[in-house]
Design a protein around this motif. Structure first.
Motif, PDB file in Angstrom:
ATOM      1  N   ASP A   1       0.826  -1.207   0.000  1.00  0.00           N
ATOM      2  CA  ASP A   1       0.000   0.000   0.000  1.00  0.00           C
ATOM      3  C   ASP A   1       0.864   1.262   0.000  1.00  0.00           C
ATOM      4  O   ASP A   1       0.582   2.236  -0.724  1.00  0.00           O
ATOM      5  N   ALA A   2       1.919   1.238   0.802  1.00  0.00           N
ATOM      6  CA  ALA A   2       2.822   2.394   0.830  1.00  0.00           C
ATOM      7  C   ALA A   2       3.511   2.591  -0.516  1.00  0.00           C
ATOM      8  O   ALA A   2       3.700   3.729  -0.980  1.00  0.00           O
ATOM      9  N   LYS A   3       3.903   1.479  -1.163  1.00  0.00           N
ATOM     10  CA  LYS A   3       4.525   1.573  -2.480  1.00  0.00           C
ATOM     11  C   LYS A   3       3.560   2.168  -3.498  1.00  0.00           C
ATOM     12  O   LYS A   3       3.941   3.029  -4.307  1.00  0.00           O
ATOM     13  N   ASP A   4       2.291   1.705  -3.470  1.00  0.00           N
ATOM     14  CA  ASP A   4       1.300   2.256  -4.400  1.00  0.00           C
ATOM     15  C   ASP A   4       1.097   3.747  -4.170  1.00  0.00           C
ATOM     16  O   ASP A   4       1.029   4.537  -5.128  1.00  0.00           O
ATOM     17  N   VAL A   5       1.012   4.139  -2.897  1.00  0.00           N
ATOM     18  CA  VAL A   5       0.837   5.562  -2.587  1.00  0.00           C
ATOM     19  C   VAL A   5       2.043   6.367  -3.056  1.00  0.00           C
ATOM     20  O   VAL A   5       1.904   7.443  -3.665  1.00  0.00           O
TER      21      VAL A   5
ATOM     22  N   ARG B   1       2.075   6.567  -6.900  1.00  0.00           N
ATOM     23  CA  ARG B   1       1.086   7.534  -7.397  1.00  0.00           C
ATOM     24  C   ARG B   1       1.509   8.969  -7.084  1.00  0.00           C
ATOM     25  O   ARG B   1       1.321   9.869  -7.916  1.00  0.00           O
ATOM     26  N   SER B   2       2.086   9.155  -5.896  1.00  0.00           N
ATOM     27  CA  SER B   2       2.573  10.504  -5.556  1.00  0.00           C
ATOM     28  C   SER B   2       3.680  10.930  -6.514  1.00  0.00           C
ATOM     29  O   SER B   2       3.738  12.083  -6.954  1.00  0.00           O
ATOM     30  N   TRP B   3       4.573   9.978  -6.853  1.00  0.00           N
ATOM     31  CA  TRP B   3       5.640  10.305  -7.784  1.00  0.00           C
ATOM     32  C   TRP B   3       5.090  10.619  -9.172  1.00  0.00           C
ATOM     33  O   TRP B   3       5.566  11.545  -9.850  1.00  0.00           O
ATOM     34  N   GLU B   4       4.088   9.854  -9.606  1.00  0.00           N
ATOM     35  CA  GLU B   4       3.476  10.132 -10.901  1.00  0.00           C
ATOM     36  C   GLU B   4       2.797  11.496 -10.911  1.00  0.00           C
ATOM     37  O   GLU B   4       2.882  12.243 -11.902  1.00  0.00           O
ATOM     38  N   VAL B   5       2.133  11.820  -9.803  1.00  0.00           N
ATOM     39  CA  VAL B   5       1.511  13.147  -9.711  1.00  0.00           C
ATOM     40  C   VAL B   5       2.575  14.239  -9.738  1.00  0.00           C
ATOM     41  O   VAL B   5       2.414  15.274 -10.412  1.00  0.00           O
TER      42      VAL B   5
END
Length: 485
Positions: free
Chosen positions: A121-125, A128-132
């Motif tokens: 879950d932390a990796k996904d967050v 996604r934060s990096w993509e944003v």
């Protein structure tokens, strides 16, 4: 059989060994009983006797089993009790082991699986934060490019009310490179996501597409209005003029150079399978069309004016002078294009390059984005591109021969109508020949402003291009050929 039944409590005629054999077949046993109790020659079969025999055998076997179990009941109960106690002990140990394994699994699930799920879950967050963040940087770069393009267009005065000569024509190239940087950003791996943002959609239409249209319009106008000949001005004033000054000539050269560079850079350069197009396969569509349009306009205008002049010979000298001026512009165009080399195109793949698109959207774009300038020039000139597109060896030759092919039908039309115009044209054959030769000679002379080059005192006479005699013969033949001898 006697040994197996020493007490004689059961019948000894039953073949216990065959009944308990692994090869025993109930079908064969039943068949043997029926054959033994019936005559094979009788038409009817009596099944009562074999059925009674089977029932009797079952009773005997049941009695035998009952006798054996009764005699060995204590031993059987003791054996069963022993096996049950052993099974209970094994079951207790298995239950203990199962409880231990369950506890170990619960501990591992708490220490590994739960933590792993939290890590996922932390990796996904984080992803996604990096993509944003990366998308935000790309959008910031697009905003900076749009702002830079607007500043360039505002300060250049292109398309505004600024007087001719006051425009900053170098803004054509700078603005073109900004637009190419935007194209490169939109063609990167984040381009699809950027295209879905409303702000980027608005900037693409209002800033980049409108800015590109302004730059292309100004560049095409510069090419369309290109002129370095003084023949028309001298004819209009009736005096021999000195022509444009050195400063005006250099300014015209610079404006024309900026215009053709902008048309070259902004020409479509699509990517093939995600890779840049090879430089040798690139065709600058906007540049070729603008130059071809300029030549076609000069040829069409000259053909129309000379055609009218042939119908009214007193106006022929003026029409030929205008054609000579247009050809001088074509000569000047060829000289300028020969000295202008194709710039480095950011969206093209040079020799030895892998051709992969370099995505700059992840770079730190806190300040203004760096716009690559024309790094180096190749050995290809714009003249080579134009000559290859026109399939000719010389622009003046292309001009005179295209003009000659357009004049022959006009002369035939004048002769077919007859009248004074046709008779005058036939009677003034020698005069027309001489004027056409003079027209080709004047038009084939390189303008003094072009011959001077970068030095004002380099030359004082106009230079005649080669093969003008051949082009004069082609022009004379196109006009006098339909007249006959």
């Amino acid at each position: 059989m006697a040994a197996s039944n020493p007490a004689g409590t059961t019948s000894t005629y039953i073949d216990i060994a065959s009944l308990t054999s692994d090869e025993f077949s109930p079908y064969s046993h039943a068949n043997n009983l029926i054959v033994a109790t019936n005559n094979p020659s009788d038409p009817a079969i009596d099944l009562t006797t074999p059925l009674s025999r089977v029932l009797f055998d079952l009773q005997e076997i049941d009695s035998h089993i009952h006798t054996l179990t009764s005699r060995s009941a204590l031993e059987i109960l003791t054996y069963t009790s022993t096996q049950n106690a052993a099974a209970q002990r094994i079951l207790a140990k298995v239950e203990d082991e199962r409880a231990r394994l369950t506890a170990s699994y619960d501990r591992l699930e708490k220490e590994v699986l739960v933590r792993h799920q939290r890590a996922v879950d932390a990796k996904d967050v984080a992803q996604r934060s990096w993509e944003v963040l990366r998308l935000g940087r790309s959008m910031q770069r697009v905003l900076a490019l749009a702002r830079q393009l607007e500043v360039i267009l505002a300060e250049s005065g292109l398309g505004g009310t600024t007087r001719l000569g006051k425009e900053d024509h170098t803004a054509l190239v700078r603005g073109s490179l900004v637009i190419l940087a935007f194209r490169n950003t939109m063609s990167g791996k984040d381009g699809h996501d950027l295209g879905r943002i409303n702000l980027v959609k608005a900037l693409r239409g209002r800033a980049f597409e409108d800015g590109e249209a302004k730059i292309l319009d100004f560049a095409r106008r510069v090419v369309r209005e290109f002129s370095m000949s003084t023949l028309s001005s001298a004819s209009t004033s009736g005096l021999s003029t000195a022509g444009p000054t050195f400063r005006e000539t250099e300014d015209s050269r610079a404006r024309f150079t900026s215009a053709v560079h902008a048309l070259y850079l902004l020409s479509p350069a699509p990517k093939i399978n995600g890779e840049k197009m090879a430089r040798k396969d690139f065709e600058p569509e906007y540049l070729i069309r603008a130059l071809q349009g300029y030549l076609q306009t000069a040829i069409t205008s000259s053909a129309a004016s000379i055609g009218r002049g042939l119908g009214q010979l007193p106006t022929l000298d003026r029409a030929l002078l205008e054609a000579s001026a247009r050809c001088q512009n074509v000569v000047a165009l060829e000289v300028l294009l020969r000295g202008i080399y194709t710039p480095e195109h950011p969206l093209l793949r040079g020799e030895g390059s892998d051709g992969k698109v370099n995505d700059t959207s992840d770079e730190d774009s806190e300040g203004e984005p760096e716009i690559p300038g024309p790094k180096k020039q190749s050995s290809d000139t714009f003249l080579a591109l134009l000559l290859s597109a026109l399939d000719t060896a010389s622009l003046p030759s292309y001009f005179w021969r295209s003009l000659a092919s357009s004049l022959a039908p006009r002369v035939s039309d004048i002769l077919s109508r007859g009248g004074v115009a046709a008779r005058t044209l036939r009677s003034q054959r020698d005069v027309v020949r001489a004027e056409i030769r003079d027209c080709v000679l004047r038009g084939s002379k390189m303008p003094r402003s072009v011959a001077l080059g970068n030095s004002p005192a380099a030359a004082k006479t106009e230079e005649v291009v080669e093969n003008w005699e051949r082009e004069a013969a082609v022009m004379v033949g196109s006009v006098l050929g339909p007249l006959g001898r």
